[in-house]
Design a protein around this motif. Structure first.
Motif, PDB file in Angstrom:
ATOM      1  N   GLN A 149       1.131  -1.001   0.184  1.00 24.74           N
ATOM      2  CA  GLN A 149       0.228   0.183   0.499  1.00 24.74           C
ATOM      3  C   GLN A 149       1.085   1.211   0.277  1.00 24.74           C
ATOM      4  N   THR A 150       0.170   2.122  -1.008  1.00 27.94           N
ATOM      5  CA  THR A 150       1.499   3.450  -0.927  1.00 27.94           C
ATOM      6  C   THR A 150       0.761   4.768  -0.384  1.00 27.94           C
ATOM      7  N   ARG A 151      -0.696   4.284  -0.906  1.00 26.56           N
ATOM      8  CA  ARG A 151      -1.461   5.780  -0.951  1.00 26.56           C
ATOM      9  C   ARG A 151      -1.879   5.717   1.076  1.00 26.56           C
ATOM     10  N   PHE A 152      -2.511   6.734   1.526  1.00 20.98           N
ATOM     11  CA  PHE A 152      -2.195   6.637   3.127  1.00 20.98           C
ATOM     12  C   PHE A 152      -2.831   8.726   3.443  1.00 20.98           C
ATOM     13  N   GLY A 153      -4.514   8.620   4.200  1.00 21.46           N
ATOM     14  CA  GLY A 153      -4.842   9.276   4.244  1.00 21.46           C
ATOM     15  C   GLY A 153      -4.862  10.039   6.230  1.00 21.46           C
ATOM     16  N   GLU A 154      -4.595  10.746   5.905  1.00 22.70           N
ATOM     17  CA  GLU A 154      -5.067  11.494   7.289  1.00 22.70           C
ATOM     18  C   GLU A 154      -5.480  12.916   7.791  1.00 22.70           C
ATOM     19  N   ASN A 155      -5.917  12.899   8.946  1.00 23.72           N
ATOM     20  CA  ASN A 155      -6.686  14.098   8.906  1.00 23.72           C
ATOM     21  C   ASN A 155      -6.423  15.451   9.668  1.00 23.72           C
ATOM     22  N   TYR A 156      -5.028  14.702  10.950  1.00 17.24           N
ATOM     23  CA  TYR A 156      -4.918  15.594  12.094  1.00 17.24           C
ATOM     24  C   TYR A 156      -3.437  15.814  10.753  1.00 17.24           C
ATOM     25  N   LEU A 157      -3.194  17.439  11.005  1.00 17.23           N
ATOM     26  CA  LEU A 157      -2.148  17.727  10.563  1.00 17.23           C
ATOM     27  C   LEU A 157      -0.703  16.969  11.660  1.00 17.23           C
ATOM     28  N   GLN A 158      -0.157  18.198  12.528  1.00 15.83           N
ATOM     29  CA  GLN A 158       0.659  17.455  13.217  1.00 15.83           C
ATOM     30  C   GLN A 158       0.749  16.096  14.051  1.00 15.83           C
ATOM     31  N   GLU A 159      -0.292  14.996  13.926  1.00 18.16           N
ATOM     32  CA  GLU A 159       0.164  13.836  13.769  1.00 18.16           C
ATOM     33  C   GLU A 159       0.733  13.426  12.552  1.00 18.16           C
ATOM     34  N   ALA A 160       0.535  14.176  11.338  1.00 22.21           N
ATOM     35  CA  ALA A 160       0.737  13.156   9.774  1.00 22.21           C
ATOM     36  C   ALA A 160       2.076  13.889  10.188  1.00 22.21           C
ATOM     37  N   LEU A 161       2.389  15.410  10.379  1.00 19.13           N
ATOM     38  CA  LEU A 161       4.012  15.402   9.972  1.00 19.13           C
ATOM     39  C   LEU A 161       4.960  14.927  10.674  1.00 19.13           C
ATOM     40  N   VAL A 162       4.825  14.405  11.791  1.00 17.36           N
ATOM     41  CA  VAL A 162       5.538  13.790  13.184  1.00 17.36           C
ATOM     42  C   VAL A 162       5.661  11.763  11.755  1.00 17.36           C
ATOM     43  N   LYS A 163       4.826  11.601  12.007  1.00 15.20           N
ATOM     44  CA  LYS A 163       5.179  10.324  11.002  1.00 15.20           C
ATOM     45  C   LYS A 163       4.991  10.181   9.637  1.00 15.20           C
ATOM     46  N   GLN A 164       5.286  11.415   8.469  1.00 17.53           N
ATOM     47  CA  GLN A 164       5.784  11.448   7.548  1.00 17.53           C
ATOM     48  C   GLN A 164       7.580  11.926   7.601  1.00 17.53           C
ATOM     49  N   HIS A 165       7.657  12.683   8.953  1.00 16.92           N
ATOM     50  CA  HIS A 165       8.669  12.865   8.928  1.00 16.92           C
ATOM     51  C   HIS A 165       9.858  11.176   9.570  1.00 16.92           C
ATOM     52  N   LEU A 194       8.668   8.567   8.331  1.00 20.81           N
ATOM     53  CA  LEU A 194       8.710   7.843   6.901  1.00 20.81           C
ATOM     54  C   LEU A 194       9.066   8.317   5.836  1.00 20.81           C
ATOM     55  N   ARG A 195       9.867   9.065   6.234  1.00 16.20           N
ATOM     56  CA  ARG A 195      10.037  10.050   5.083  1.00 16.20           C
ATOM     57  C   ARG A 195      11.398   8.903   3.682  1.00 16.20           C
ATOM     58  N   ASP A 196      11.819   8.122   4.142  1.00 14.84           N
ATOM     59  CA  ASP A 196      12.796   7.548   3.274  1.00 14.84           C
ATOM     60  C   ASP A 196      11.704   6.216   2.434  1.00 14.84           C
ATOM     61  N   LEU A 197      10.468   6.772   3.083  1.00 16.06           N
ATOM     62  CA  LEU A 197       9.675   6.106   1.941  1.00 16.06           C
ATOM     63  C   LEU A 197       8.594   6.866   1.145  1.00 16.06           C
ATOM     64  N   PRO A 198       8.724   5.951  -0.236  1.00 18.57           N
ATOM     65  CA  PRO A 198       8.126   6.567  -1.474  1.00 18.57           C
ATOM     66  C   PRO A 198       6.880   6.186  -1.035  1.00 18.57           C
ATOM     67  N   LEU A 199       6.118   7.879   0.133  1.00 18.18           N
ATOM     68  CA  LEU A 199       4.361   6.756   0.388  1.00 18.18           C
ATOM     69  C   LEU A 199       3.502   8.281   0.030  1.00 18.18           C
ATOM     70  N   GLU A 200       2.858   8.354  -0.614  1.00 15.31           N
ATOM     71  CA  GLU A 200       1.433   9.692  -1.222  1.00 15.31           C
ATOM     72  C   GLU A 200       0.315   9.674   0.091  1.00 15.31           C
ATOM     73  N   TRP A 201       0.994  11.359   0.822  1.00 17.35           N
ATOM     74  CA  TRP A 201      -0.254  11.129   1.427  1.00 17.35           C
ATOM     75  C   TRP A 201      -1.169  11.590   1.179  1.00 17.35           C
ATOM     76  N   HIS A 202      -2.352  11.717   1.610  1.00 18.23           N
ATOM     77  CA  HIS A 202      -3.403  12.527   1.463  1.00 18.23           C
ATOM     78  C   HIS A 202      -4.114  12.840   2.177  1.00 18.23           C
ATOM     79  N   PHE A 203      -4.733  14.245   2.637  1.00 15.13           N
ATOM     80  CA  PHE A 203      -4.954  14.870   3.536  1.00 15.13           C
ATOM     81  C   PHE A 203      -6.343  15.124   3.392  1.00 15.13           C
ATOM     82  N   ILE A 204      -7.021  14.015   4.560  1.00 10.97           N
ATOM     83  CA  ILE A 204      -8.366  14.545   4.403  1.00 10.97           C
ATOM     84  C   ILE A 204      -9.498  14.781   5.126  1.00 10.97           C
TER      85      ILE A 204
END
Ligand code: PLP
Length: 230
Positions: A54-70, A72-82
């Motif tokens: 799975q490569t597409r991930f959806g997040e609702n809460y900005l601060q939480e998402a930014l921490v996880k994105q950091h 997981l920064r080495d993975l080629p994930l596609e982030w969706h703000f929902i």
């Protein structure tokens, strides 16, 4: 953190449900994409879903998402703000996400357009529409949708891809279908007016089959992949 194999199994089950719904409702095989909704989940769970394909991930809460994105920064994930947008979030959303599904005001659209970093491709956006969910504060009204869609389509750093909705929850398949059918009708009207929309973001764990029956091109599923949220 959930067991890697459990996430892998649940993800496979959801993908099978999507494939079966495509077949049952005469949709082209592979025409429905899955966004795994990872709000409140640990970065390890996202990494487990990625390991299962799975490569597409959806997040609702900005601060939480930014921490996880950091993390997981080495993975080629596609982030969706929902999640709900606010003016003080648009800068980070514009910089750290590929997609936004929850756009519902021109003001936020103009901010995202101005704040999208030059080195990134245009931000892919869906307008959230408030159908059948009178209590919800989220989503543009049906009457205001056409003007907002035309305005968003004119912003150079945004690409308007389609519409999103979260209808009032129902266990009745026909009621689920009726709500999603409303969104599809609005989408068709905008296309008839010349907007090049290709995305209907609708359907979650409990109603993805009804959404696919009505033309969803992208479903957003959390619980049925990662388990019930705490
Ligand atoms: C939480 C959420 C989902 C996923 O819902 P599930 O019922 O857990 O599948 C989908 N879309 C949005 C906008 C959400 O907030």
């Amino acid at each position: 953190m959930m067991d890697q194999h459990l996430i892998e199994q649940r993800l496979a089950d959801v993908l099978q449900r999507i494939a079966q719904a495509e077949q049952r409702f005469g949709r082209v095989k592979g025409s429905v994409q899955l966004v795994a909704v990872s709000k409140t989940r640990a970065a390890e769970d996202i990494a487990a879903a990625y390991a299962a394909g799975q490569t597409r991930f959806g997040e609702n809460y900005l601060q939480e998402a930014l921490v996880k994105q950091h993390t997981l920064r080495d993975l080629p994930l596609e982030w969706h703000f929902i999640g709900p947008l606010q003016s003080n979030k648009t800068r980070d959303v514009a910089a750290h996400f590929a997609w936004v599904h929850s756009l519902d005001t021109l003001k936020h659209a103009q901010r995202l357009d101005a704040q999208r970093p030059a080195h990134l491709p245009p931000l892919q956006v869906c307008i959230q529409v408030n159908i059948s969910n009178e209590d919800s504060k989220s989503g543009v009204s049906v009457t205001e949708l056409p003007a907002l869609a035309q305005a968003v389509a004119g912003l150079p750093r945004l690409t308007l891809r389609g519409l999103m909705a979260i209808p009032a929850a129902s266990y009745e398949f026909d009621m689920q279908r009726a709500a999603f059918g409303q969104l599809r009708a609005l989408w068709s009207q905008l296309r008839a007016q010349g907007l090049a929309l290709d995305t209907l973001s609708m359907g979650m764990s409990g109603d993805l089959e009804a959404a696919i029956a009505e033309g969803a091109t992208l479903v957003r599923v959390g619980t049925d992949i990662f388990g019930a949220r705490g």
